[in-house]
Design an enzyme around this catalytic site. Sequence first.
Site, PDB file in Angstrom:
ATOM      1  NE  ARG A  60      41.113  26.014  35.199  1.00 30.48           N
ATOM      2  CZ  ARG A  60      41.083  27.174  35.728  1.00 30.48           C
ATOM      3  NH1 ARG A  60      40.887  28.355  35.132  1.00 30.48           N
ATOM      4  NH2 ARG A  60      41.597  27.595  37.030  1.00 30.48           N
TER       5      ARG A  60
ATOM      6  CG  HIS B 293      46.902  35.269  39.341  1.00 30.16           C
ATOM      7  ND1 HIS B 293      46.162  36.423  39.088  1.00 30.16           N
ATOM      8  CD2 HIS B 293      46.402  34.209  38.761  1.00 30.16           C
ATOM      9  CE1 HIS B 293      44.915  36.034  38.166  1.00 30.16           C
ATOM     10  NE2 HIS B 293      45.160  34.404  37.752  1.00 30.16           N
TER      11      HIS B 293
ATOM     12  CB  ALA C 112      34.744  38.463  38.839  1.00 30.35           C
TER      13      ALA C 112
ATOM     14  CG  ASP D  77      33.834  49.498  40.400  1.00 26.32           C
ATOM     15  OD1 ASP D  77      34.251  48.250  40.119  1.00 26.32           O
ATOM     16  OD2 ASP D  77      34.795  50.358  40.298  1.00 26.32           O
TER      17      ASP D  77
ATOM     18  CB  SER E 282      34.349  51.167  46.758  1.00 29.64           C
ATOM     19  OG  SER E 282      34.819  50.120  47.363  1.00 29.64           O
TER      20      SER E 282
ATOM     21  CB  ILE F  14      41.820  34.497  47.017  1.00 31.31           C
ATOM     22  CG1 ILE F  14      42.802  34.226  47.962  1.00 31.31           C
ATOM     23  CG2 ILE F  14      41.448  33.629  45.859  1.00 31.31           C
ATOM     24  CD1 ILE F  14      42.940  34.861  49.236  1.00 31.31           C
ATOM     25  CG  ASP F  15      43.398  35.405  41.266  1.00 37.08           C
ATOM     26  OD1 ASP F  15      42.911  36.499  41.628  1.00 37.08           O
ATOM     27  OD2 ASP F  15      42.845  35.091  40.068  1.00 37.08           O
TER      28      ASP F  15
ATOM     29  CB  VAL G   6      38.700  28.306  45.687  1.00 35.02           C
ATOM     30  CG1 VAL G   6      39.272  27.264  44.712  1.00 35.02           C
ATOM     31  CG2 VAL G   6      38.332  27.205  46.938  1.00 35.02           C
TER      32      VAL G   6
ATOM     33  CG  ASN H 191      42.098  26.053  41.596  1.00 32.50           C
ATOM     34  OD1 ASN H 191      41.978  25.925  42.680  1.00 32.50           O
ATOM     35  ND2 ASN H 191      42.510  24.727  40.938  1.00 32.50           N
TER      36      ASN H 191
END
Length: 360
Positions: free
Chosen positions: A15, A96, A179, A198, A220, A269-270, A298, A300
């Site tokens: 990117r 992050h 997301a 949620d 949740s 995870i970020d 991952v 990114n």
Amino acid sequence: MKIGVPKELKNQEYRVGLTPHSVQVLSGQGHQVFFENNLGSGIGFTDEDYIAAGGNLCNSAEEVYSHGQLIVKVKEPLDSELSLINEKHTLFTFFHLAGNPAGVKNLLATGSRGIAYETVTNEQGGLPLLSPMSAIAGQISLAIGNYYLLKPHGGKGVLSTPLEGLTSREVTVLGAGVAGCNAIKVAVNQGSVVNILDLNESKLNELKMLYGEKVNTFLSNEKNIEKCIASSDIVVGSVYVIGKQAPKVIFKKHLSCMQQGSVMIDISIDQGGCFESSAPTTHDDPVYKVEDILHYCVTNMPGAVPLTASEALNKATLPFIESMANYGIDEALAKSEHLNNGLNFSQGKLIHPSVIESLQ
Ligand SMILES: NC(=O)c1ccc[n+]([C@@H]2O[C@H](COP(=O)([O-])OP(=O)(O)OC[C@H]3O[C@@H](n4cnc5c(N)ncnc54)[C@H](O)[C@@H]3O)[C@@H](O)[C@H]2O)c1
């Protein structure tokens, strides 16, 4: 304004902070853009495209940082870039910080100022710079889940799309924000039964109204999470609390209730990950197993679709970059509480309250 755009150094990260179109807009307004050679060569943007847009070609990252005051990137600078950064720089990128506490001290020591994409807000209470990347991560999470469910890829060997006469397979999505909703949409469209969890009841009600019988919605909590993940092939973690370390929603003790060969995708995870068993992975080596459950972590994910992601990111960031370039960074921050909400650190000190709270 002198704007620098270095190449990204993170694994499989093609990117770009600025596309040739963005460079054209900024140089058309009288700003100087310094870009590193081969900046966009991985996604079809040649140095000639950037030069034609008014950019100034630099032969190294050193040169970019030496010219630029406002540095526009995509991902956080890696340790190897820190020696190039100093107090004259304002970095506009994803940081992050709460997800990488170990790296914060060295970043602050550069004396630079950091405006983080992930905490910039808008009038609607949304996160306009994070959202396009979250939408991409959510959409591709299902493709990833389906891929790793295949036996040759280490999965349990099931087809998660429906086959006539067989019971539909299940997907669980934890965190129904941008997301999560994108993951839910793909999962519903592919015919899976989708469990959504949620903390926000009105969000759950809206999704139930939208998808009806195709989804099951749950508040949740531990009991509901355990029930849903026990019967799911794919579990997507996409919770986020602005600027903070991701809350843990699945603990190691819960993995034993899942079926072997299931796939967990920790989009959060970020921000440190929302599964206790998560650890950051790369596109080169994206999965590992814990108790025979595949973990994809991952940091990114949108880097997998760098052309789409660069275009979507630039569409969102360009108005803020124009404002900083045209008014000056201090004035732009003073004029816009939403840009100012992105300010994470300056002159060696953390500024964003949630980030400070998370790192204490
Ligand atoms: N891995 C990657 O490459 C990648 C790419 C893009 C985004 N992300 C990350 O994805 C995460 C989600 O981003 P988003 O834009 O969808 O956020 P969002 O703010 O739109 O949604 C987060 C959702 O999580 C819910 N939530 C918060 N705490 C919860 C809990 N304990 N249990 C259940 N739900 C909870 C919120 O109510 C909200 O609906 C962020 O951490 C973001 O940084 C990662």
